[in-house]
Design an enzyme around this catalytic site. Structure first.
Site, PDB file in Angstrom:
ATOM      1  N   ASP A 132     -44.809  54.137  24.953  1.00  0.00           N
ATOM      2  CA  ASP A 132     -44.154  55.396  26.020  1.00  0.00           C
ATOM      3  C   ASP A 132     -44.125  56.439  25.074  1.00  0.00           C
ATOM      4  O   ASP A 132     -43.837  56.537  23.946  1.00  0.00           O
ATOM      5  CB  ASP A 132     -42.789  54.932  26.440  1.00  0.00           C
ATOM      6  CG  ASP A 132     -42.351  56.031  27.567  1.00  0.00           C
ATOM      7  OD1 ASP A 132     -42.592  55.680  28.942  1.00  0.00           O
ATOM      8  OD2 ASP A 132     -42.009  57.098  27.450  1.00  0.00           O
ATOM      9  N   HIS A 159     -46.227  50.835  37.033  1.00  0.00           N
ATOM     10  CA  HIS A 159     -45.972  50.544  35.351  1.00  0.00           C
ATOM     11  C   HIS A 159     -44.975  49.610  35.342  1.00  0.00           C
ATOM     12  O   HIS A 159     -43.775  49.819  36.117  1.00  0.00           O
ATOM     13  CB  HIS A 159     -46.146  51.744  34.518  1.00  0.00           C
ATOM     14  CG  HIS A 159     -44.871  52.782  35.205  1.00  0.00           C
ATOM     15  ND1 HIS A 159     -45.405  53.542  36.242  1.00  0.00           N
ATOM     16  CD2 HIS A 159     -43.964  53.239  34.684  1.00  0.00           C
ATOM     17  CE1 HIS A 159     -44.223  54.219  36.235  1.00  0.00           C
ATOM     18  NE2 HIS A 159     -43.345  54.303  35.372  1.00  0.00           N
TER      19      HIS A 159
HETATM   20  P1  AMP Z   1     -40.961  56.264  35.396  1.00  0.00           P
HETATM   21  O1  AMP Z   1     -39.655  57.076  35.489  1.00  0.00           O
HETATM   22  O2  AMP Z   1     -40.462  54.694  35.475  1.00  0.00           O
HETATM   23  O3  AMP Z   1     -42.135  56.558  36.196  1.00  0.00           O
HETATM   24  O4  AMP Z   1     -41.398  56.381  33.769  1.00  0.00           O
HETATM   25  C1  AMP Z   1     -42.526  56.895  33.358  1.00  0.00           C
HETATM   26  C2  AMP Z   1     -42.741  57.001  32.048  1.00  0.00           C
HETATM   27  O5  AMP Z   1     -43.965  57.565  31.419  1.00  0.00           O
HETATM   28  C3  AMP Z   1     -41.629  57.890  30.994  1.00  0.00           C
HETATM   29  O6  AMP Z   1     -40.658  56.790  30.268  1.00  0.00           O
HETATM   30  C4  AMP Z   1     -42.295  58.609  30.434  1.00  0.00           C
HETATM   31  O7  AMP Z   1     -41.860  58.847  29.017  1.00  0.00           O
HETATM   32  C5  AMP Z   1     -43.774  58.030  30.438  1.00  0.00           C
HETATM   33  N1  AMP Z   1     -44.976  59.047  29.950  1.00  0.00           N
HETATM   34  C6  AMP Z   1     -45.096  60.205  30.706  1.00  0.00           C
HETATM   35  N2  AMP Z   1     -46.347  60.567  30.250  1.00  0.00           N
HETATM   36  C7  AMP Z   1     -46.765  59.777  29.275  1.00  0.00           C
HETATM   37  C8  AMP Z   1     -48.008  59.600  28.511  1.00  0.00           C
HETATM   38  N3  AMP Z   1     -48.854  60.626  28.429  1.00  0.00           N
HETATM   39  N4  AMP Z   1     -47.874  58.687  27.515  1.00  0.00           N
HETATM   40  C9  AMP Z   1     -47.171  57.628  27.652  1.00  0.00           C
HETATM   41  N5  AMP Z   1     -45.973  57.565  28.370  1.00  0.00           N
HETATM   42  C10 AMP Z   1     -45.949  58.645  29.002  1.00  0.00           C
END
Ligand code: AMP
Length: 125
Positions: free
Chosen positions: A39, A110
């Site tokens: 993440d 995810h």
């Molecule tokens: P959610 O709130 O469950 O949709 O979580 C989305 C997650 O994606 C968050 O923890 C973000 O920090 C993560 N995230 C967003 N963009 C990226 C990226 N480019 N690479 C890795 N993680 C990401």
């Protein structure tokens, strides 16, 4: 901005772009069915995301529309990644946000894997 649980799949979402190789990720695992990467904004010493390769918004979408091989492959990948990260002992937490109430930000299914620390309460009180 959180997404509605049953929104149509948006090909421009950030994880779709990672899957297409348009933006980089810190990959920890990949096979035919799943990709796992760190993440970008870790909430624990280990914070890895596992995503299916297919275009599914949420668990509702995935469980209703994915094939058996995709579902088995994704679930196995989550377990394998946790094992390979050395988290079986002393343990880890899985979390999947779905929809607005859960603050799902990225509209591609995810699972978060959290580990490397003693976790607090399951939900903030
Ligand atoms: P959610 O709130 O469950 O949709 O979580 C989305 C997650 O994606 C968050 O923890 C973000 O920090 C993560 N995230 C967003 N963009 C990226 C990226 N480019 N690479 C890795 N993680 C990401």
């Amino acid at each position: 901005m959180p997404v509605p649980a049953l929104a149509p799949y948006d090909d421009a979402n950030i994880f779709a772009r990672i899957l297409r190789g348009e933006i980089p990720c810190r990959k920890v695992f990949e096979d035919d069915h799943a990709l796992a990467f760190h993440d970008i904004n870790p909430q624990a010493p280990v914070h890895v995301l596992v995503i299916p390769k297919g275009a599914y918004v949420s668990w509702a979408d995935f469980s209703a529309n994915a094939g058996d091989a995709e579902i088995a492959g994704f679930v196995r990948a989550v377990g394998q990644v946790a094992r390979e990260l050395g988290l079986e002992e002393p343990g880890y937490r899985l979390l999947a946000n779905a929809g607005i109430h859960a603050h799902q930000e990225v509209p591609h299914l995810h699972v978060h894997i959290f580990g490397g620390t003693q976790m607090g309460a399951m939900l903030p009180r």
